[in-house]
Structure formats: structure tokens, C-alpha cells
Design an enzyme around this catalytic site. Structure first.
Site, PDB file in Angstrom:
ATOM      1  N   ASP A 360      15.516 -33.322  33.751  1.00 29.60           N
ATOM      2  CA  ASP A 360      16.448 -33.479  34.644  1.00 29.60           C
ATOM      3  C   ASP A 360      17.593 -32.656  34.254  1.00 29.60           C
ATOM      4  O   ASP A 360      17.788 -32.125  33.026  1.00 29.60           O
ATOM      5  CB  ASP A 360      17.128 -34.961  34.606  1.00 29.60           C
ATOM      6  CG  ASP A 360      18.406 -35.170  35.583  1.00 29.60           C
ATOM      7  OD1 ASP A 360      18.361 -34.666  36.801  1.00 29.60           O
ATOM      8  OD2 ASP A 360      19.277 -35.649  34.693  1.00 29.60           O
ATOM      9  N   ASP A 362      21.463 -32.614  35.237  1.00 27.68           N
ATOM     10  CA  ASP A 362      22.802 -33.086  35.040  1.00 27.68           C
ATOM     11  C   ASP A 362      22.789 -34.481  34.236  1.00 27.68           C
ATOM     12  O   ASP A 362      22.277 -35.373  34.561  1.00 27.68           O
ATOM     13  CB  ASP A 362      23.715 -33.161  36.115  1.00 27.68           C
ATOM     14  CG  ASP A 362      23.859 -31.844  37.063  1.00 27.68           C
ATOM     15  OD1 ASP A 362      24.478 -30.688  36.545  1.00 27.68           O
ATOM     16  OD2 ASP A 362      23.053 -31.941  38.113  1.00 27.68           O
TER      17      ASP A 362
END
Length: 549
Positions: A360, A362
Site C-alpha cells: 500500500d 499512504d
């Protein structure tokens, strides 16, 4: 083969898709006759294996009996099938529990079951890895059973069926649990039994008994179960051409299905040729029709003969079911077998070692800046560059899978998102693949996490299977996407991670460094079973979605 105690505490693990029969099973669990010498389970774990996205799904809420005052625990299974659900369940049980007793959610226990199980387990010497219960399927006494009832009744003679099967936890850890590439309640138990026996252990039948009622089914259930032919192809790939003898599985009717399907194909091809004016094609069509009719009649007769007779109330409906499905089962069986051959032609042994790591963006690789469109605000997580270098040095592919709903919300442009991604790629990359979903929650797109689209796309771009990927993320949507795709996952919680997301995650790690170390252990074979846990209690500071998703 390591030394094992002959008996010990046990836990119940029950995968379920929310059928009403689950409540009945838990009622019978609550009514078990137990005492100090014949105790009940120390834990009951129900694995909610419904395939529902995290943001729309509701938690399974079965009738909840208590065990020593504590309610049944429900953990997420992510809709990946009973093999993955059972692994999820036994790995959620406390490490001190020696035995894992698997039950299907459509069985019922007599009040003596706990006493009988304790007796069965106490009789298991160290070289015995598992004890199977005896299954009784109640059939009608006033008429012959239907085809579906007879299919269910075959469980009474099945070897190593996890409808009631108790395994030593340490043996499950040793062999990597059930093979999660079996997506149905079919052959996954036989595969596990074979691998356990190859590891040097024995499996035995106990004396306890369970009831397995025939659950309701529609007219096409026998058609749908033909999907198990793909699992037969996987068994052959994993265990060789003689897997049936090794697994003590009865011979099937696949050869007859091939003949019937071939006859139908000849009839169809010949008919097309005859309509085009070919006399020879007409003879081919005629031969195909005759052969198909004979084979169809044989199959239909064999299925009807043991069932309800003319005059029985059930006979007209059974005749309709058998007439329809006897025509469609052969081509369906062949289609699924071919699909299985193609899907598993390069499948290797279980457990699968990771070949790629998906991240992922952020909150995982870089500190979260809400809806960031400015490359200058990119701030990598401490140590991220060195960790990624270790991943690449280990020969693992890398990809980023990120929701960027700010584009759909009009808060950032796609060009701004791409500019931020380019900055991250310069600081931490190069990544082998970038997968970006610019859609908002209301668009219901297949790529937006928690849906599996980006995980599947990343696996394809990296040239690996989904089960060869591990996704590292910081919220439940990351874990849901990975698990739904058939990949592994590691949750690294932050201040935005909800407590229920932490408790639902199969594997958690306190930081990115620990998560990467876990993946490297899995890829090298140093560790098979997920084992990372949080070292601190996390509390949520946000109820909504993470800002940049």
C-alpha cells in the site's frame, strides 16, 4: 517427526457461510455433556467465510453459547473457501491448544460427543496426527433416497473428512495447514491427510459420532458439484496419477463423461456438416446421436435405479432433476477438468513461497498526507529504502497498489497523483508495477480495495500467481483485497487503523521492518505459518476511510 503428548486441550474451528444450520450446531455444542475428565473445548472459533467487502459486509452473528463464560469468537475468512477458512481458524487459536477439532457448520453433535472425543484423543499415541469422527447421515425410511441424499450419505464412508476431524496443532504447523488452492469443500481434506502421512504420521478413526443431515438443495446442485473436477486435476498435479489409491478415494466416472461429451460433439459437428451438404457428415452425426443416446440412457438409468420409485411422491421431481442434469453433467465435468489442468499445469507443492511483495502507498511506504498532489510533500517511512533493497536483493518482485479516490472527488488530478508516484518511485523504487485506482467508493469498481482487482492485476504484471504475493498495508481494505485475491497479507497498523481491523487481520506486525522480515522468512522457507503479532495496543482516531484511499 517431533515428539507429541498423547492428549491435551482442544479447540473447535467451524468455517461457515452463514447457513441456518450453524445455529443448530452451536446449540448442540452448548448442550454437550462435559466434566473435569471429559472437558469441552477451550475455544470455539467460527470463521465467517462469506465473500463480502469490508465496507458493506455485516458480521456473522450466530447463536452464541459460551465456553467458560466466554462467547464464541468469530473471525473473518474472506470468502476463500473452507481450506483457507480452516487455516484462518486454527491459526487464531491460542498456541497452547494441542488439538484442533474441525467441524462443518451443517452437522449436529450428540450430547456425548465431548466425552467420546476426549476418549478418542487420549487413545492417540504420539505418531498419530489426527482422529476422524464417524458420520451418520439420516436417510428416509419410507422410500429410497434421492441422488443428492445419496451423495451426502457418501460422507459416511469418506476417509479423513473434516466434517469431524481433530488434528494436532503442531502437525498442522509442520505441514503448513490445508492447501488454500482448493477453493471448495472437496479434496482439501484428502490432500491434507496425504501430506500428513508423507510426513510420517498416522491418521485413525475414533469412536465418536456426529449427525450430518441432508441439507436442502435445488435441482442443479449435482451440476454445480462438477466443479470439483478441477480439484481432481490439482490432486493429480500434486500427488501423481495414482493419487486416488493413495488418498483411498473411489474411482470416478470421468472416462464415461469424456465418452458422452465426445459423442455429443460428433453429433453436433456432423449435423453442421450435413446441413452444409456433406453426406459423410450425416453418417458422423447419426453415429454421434446413437452413441450419445446410449451413454445418456446408461447414465440416467444408473442414477435413477437406487432412487425413488414410480408412485413415490418424490419420483416426478427426481425424474425431472435426473433427466436434465444427466445431459449436462458430462460436458460440465470435462470442462472443469480441462480448466483444472490448465490452471494447475505449473502448480507446485504447498505451502507456497512468496515471489512478490505488494505495498500500500499512504501510511505504509510514505507518511500519509491527505489527498496529496504535491511531490515535495512525499515523506518515506523510516528505513523504507533499505527494506525495499532487501526485498529486491532476495529476488522478490515489488509493486504498489493504491486507492486514490481524491481523483474521483475532484481534490487532486490524475496527473498530480502520477507526479507523486513518480517521486516515490525515485526515492524508493524502481517498483516493478504500479496499480492505481482513481475511483470513489460509490463507483463500485472491481479495482478499488477492498476488492481484489489491483492485487490480481499486480500479480499478472509481475508474472506470478496471486498466492505467490504478499500485500503489506495499514488498513482493513488492504487485507481484504489481498485475502480475496488469494494472496497473503500483513497489517502494519497506524493511528487510523480501527481496532476491529487489527483483530480481523490474519497477520499483523508492529512496523514495516517486521513485516518485511516476515515476508523474507516466508520466501526463504524459514517460517511457514503466520506468527507476527502486535506489541502494543492500538486505538482508532478516525472512523472514516483513510484520507487518500
Amino acid at each position: 517427526m517431533s515428539g507429541l503428548r498423547a492428549q491435551g486441550p482442544y479447540a473447535l474451528v467451524i468455517p461457515s457461510v452463514g447457513r441456518p444450520s450453524l445455529d443448530r450446531l452451536l446449540e448442540t455444542v452448548a448442550a454437550l455433556d462435559t466434566d473435569a475428565s471429559h472437558p469441552g473445548p477451550v475455544e470455539i472459533v467460527v470463521v465467517d467465510d462469506r465473500r463480502e467487502p469490508a465496507e458493506t459486509g455485516t458480521r456473522l452473528a450466530p447463536l452464541m453459547p459460551t465456553v467458560d463464560g466466554e462467547p464464541v469468537r468469530v473471525v473473518r475468512g474472506y470468502g476463500r473457501g473452507p481450506a483457507a477458512a480452516r487455516n484462518r481458524g486454527w491459526r487464531a487459536v491460542d498456541d497452547s491448544v494441542e488439538w484442533i477439532a474441525f467441524l462443518d457448520d451443517d452437522v449436529e453433535l450428540p450430547t456425548t460427543w465431548a466425552r467420546d472425543l476426549a476418549t478418542d484423543l487420549a487413545a492417540c499415541p504420539p505418531e498419530v496426527a489426527a482422529s476422524q469422527g464417524r458420520i451418520t447421515v439420516p436417510l428416509p425410511t419410507d422410500r429410497a433416497p434421492t441422488d443428492w441424499a445419496r451423495n451426502t450419505a457418501s460422507l459416511q464412508e469418506a476417509d479423513w473428512a473434516t466434517a469431524d476431524m481433530a488434528y494436532r496443532r503442531r502437525v498442522l504447523e509442520e505441514v503448513g495447514g490445508l492447501d488454500e488452492r482448493f477453493p471448495r469443500a472437496y479434496r482439501e481434506d484428502a490432500d491434507l491427510a496425504l501430506r500428513v502421512r508423507l510426513a510420517g504420521y498416522r491418521l485413525v478413526r475414533g469412536h465418536r459420532n456426529i449427525l450430518h443431515p441432508v441439507r436442502p438443495a435445488d435441482d442443479w446442485v449435482s451440476q454445480r458439484v462438477q466443479a470439483g473436477n478441477a480439484d481432481n486435476a490439482l490432486m493429480r498435479r500434486l500427488h501423481g496419477p495414482h493419487w486416488r489409491e493413495q488418498a483411498q478415494a473411489p474411482a470416478g466416472a470421468f472416462g464415461w463423461h469424456v465418452a458422452t461429451t465426445t459423442a455429443a460433439a460428433l453429433a453436433a459437428i456432423g449435423t453442421v456438416g450435413w446441413m452444409a451438404g456433406s453426406r459423410g457428415a450425416g453418417r458422423i452425426a447419426g453415429a454421434g446421436i446413437v452413441a450419445w443416446s446410449a451413454l445418456y440412457g446408461r447414465f440416467l438409468g444408473r442414477r435413477l435405479a437406487p432412487g425413488p420409485r414410480p408412485g413415490d411422491p418424490e419420483f416426478p421431481a427426481e425424474l425431472r432433476r435426473m433427466a436434465l442434469t444427466s445431459a449436462t453433467i458430462p460436458p460440465s465435468a470435462v470442462r472443469h477438468r480441462v480448466r483444472g489442468w490448465m490452471q494447475h499445469r505449473s502448480t507446485g507443492p504447498w505451502p507456497v513461497r512468496p515471489r512478490a511483495v505488494l505495498f500500500d502507498r499512504d501510511g505504509t511506504l510514505v507518511h500519509d498526507v491527505p489527498y496529496n498532489g504535491d511531490p515535495d510533500q512525499v515523506d518515506p517511512v523510516d528505513g523504507a529504502r533499505g527494506l525495499l533493497e532487501r526485498v529486491r536483493a532476495a529476488g522478490l518482485g515489488t509493486a504498489v497498489v493504491t486507492n486514490q479516490s481524491g481523483v474521483a472527488r475532484g481534490l487532486v488530478s490524475r496527473d498530480q497523483v502520477d507526479a507523486v508516484n513518480e517521486r516515490i518511485d525515485r526515492l524508493l523504487g524502481p517498483f516493478d508495477s504500479w496499480q492505481v485506482c482513481p475511483h470513489g467508493p460509490a463507483e463500485n469498481c472491481p479495482c478499488r480495495k477492498p476488492r481484489p482487482g489491483m492485487v490480481l492485476a499486480a500479480a499478472k504484471a509481475l508474472g506470478v500467481r496471486p498466492e505467490e504475493c504478499v500485500l503489506i498495508g495499514d488498513i482493513g481494505a488492504d487485507i481484504e483485497a489481498a485475502q480475496s485475491a488469494g494472496a497473503r497479507s500483513v497489517l502494519v497498523p497506524t493511528h487510523v487503523t480501527r481496532p476491529e481491523e487489527v483483530s480481523d487481520a490474519p497477520v499483523t506486525a508492529p512496523d514495516l521492518a517486521t513485516a518485511v522480515e516476515l515476508v523474507l522468512d516466508w520466501s526463504s522457507g524459514r517460517q511457514q505459518a503466520p506468527a507476527a503479532t502486535l506489541t502494543s495496543t492500538l486505538t482508532s482516531t478516525q472512523d472514516g476511510e483513510q484520507s487518500t484511499t
